[in-house]
Design a protein around this motif. Sequence first.
Motif, PDB file in Angstrom:
ATOM      1  N   THR A 113     -61.382  16.549  40.700  1.00  0.00           N
ATOM      2  CA  THR A 113     -60.286  16.246  39.773  1.00  0.00           C
ATOM      3  C   THR A 113     -59.790  17.519  39.101  1.00  0.00           C
ATOM      4  O   THR A 113     -58.579  17.699  38.910  1.00  0.00           O
ATOM      5  N   TYR A 122     -55.812  18.797  39.314  1.00  0.00           N
ATOM      6  CA  TYR A 122     -54.941  19.102  38.180  1.00  0.00           C
ATOM      7  C   TYR A 122     -54.675  20.596  38.032  1.00  0.00           C
ATOM      8  O   TYR A 122     -53.655  20.982  37.449  1.00  0.00           O
ATOM      9  N   LEU A 166     -51.693  20.803  40.189  1.00  0.00           N
ATOM     10  CA  LEU A 166     -50.527  20.159  39.588  1.00  0.00           C
ATOM     11  C   LEU A 166     -49.971  20.930  38.404  1.00  0.00           C
ATOM     12  O   LEU A 166     -48.763  21.134  38.297  1.00  0.00           O
ATOM     13  N   ASN A 180     -57.394   9.186  41.713  1.00  0.00           N
ATOM     14  CA  ASN A 180     -56.203   9.729  41.060  1.00  0.00           C
ATOM     15  C   ASN A 180     -55.288  10.138  42.194  1.00  0.00           C
ATOM     16  O   ASN A 180     -55.755  10.625  43.225  1.00  0.00           O
ATOM     17  N   GLU A 184     -51.621  12.345  43.033  1.00  0.00           N
ATOM     18  CA  GLU A 184     -50.549  13.215  42.537  1.00  0.00           C
ATOM     19  C   GLU A 184     -49.824  13.826  43.730  1.00  0.00           C
ATOM     20  O   GLU A 184     -50.428  14.064  44.778  1.00  0.00           O
ATOM     21  N   GLU A 185     -48.543  14.110  43.541  1.00  0.00           N
ATOM     22  CA  GLU A 185     -47.789  14.819  44.566  1.00  0.00           C
ATOM     23  C   GLU A 185     -47.751  16.300  44.188  1.00  0.00           C
ATOM     24  O   GLU A 185     -47.386  16.655  43.075  1.00  0.00           O
ATOM     25  N   ILE A 186     -48.148  17.135  45.129  1.00  0.00           N
ATOM     26  CA  ILE A 186     -48.138  18.578  44.941  1.00  0.00           C
ATOM     27  C   ILE A 186     -47.138  19.149  45.944  1.00  0.00           C
ATOM     28  O   ILE A 186     -47.185  18.808  47.127  1.00  0.00           O
TER      29      ILE A 186
END
Length: 179
Positions: free
Chosen positions: A30, A34, A37, A51, A53-55
């Motif tokens: 994690t 982040y 991100l 979790n 997320e789009e990177i």
Amino acid sequence: MGLIFAKLWSFFCNQEHKVIIVGLDNAGKTTILYQFLMNEVVHTSPTIGSNVEEIVVKKTHFLMWDIGGQESLRSSWNTYYSNTEFIILVVDSTDRERLAISKEELYRMLAHEDLRKAAVLIFANKQDMKGCMSAAEIYKYLTLSSIKDHPWHIQSCCALTGEGLCRGLEWMTSRTGLR
């Protein structure tokens, strides 16, 4: 309206690449997500579930699924495998006692039909810690040289500082054109 068009365009052009971030609990998954991100350390707690997320790296979109690594959650990792192009395995370079478990989980994933085309990035995390194993030691222990049917790369890193993470992303980005 432009955002909707961009999303549709990336969907139809297949420019979004699914990534699963796996590893044992407390490996730094994690924190790495982040760091990608926001380029900063966020305080995390154990991930229950995932979790996502789009990177975006050089116009390449990665949809990253950070999956909880506790023993009780590992049996459900396979529910995330469908359409996965990249596996990021995060290894805690200080956790010698559980490296055998990481190896077992890696080879179990590589044998799964849904991951037969996935490329593998291994992050040897926590390189800033005293007494940590080097990426070369982890490479040897995981017998990465025996992996012939999946492209792979091992990268030393420190999730807290971000050191090494960009090199791993660059390797993944370079692989997207080869698929």
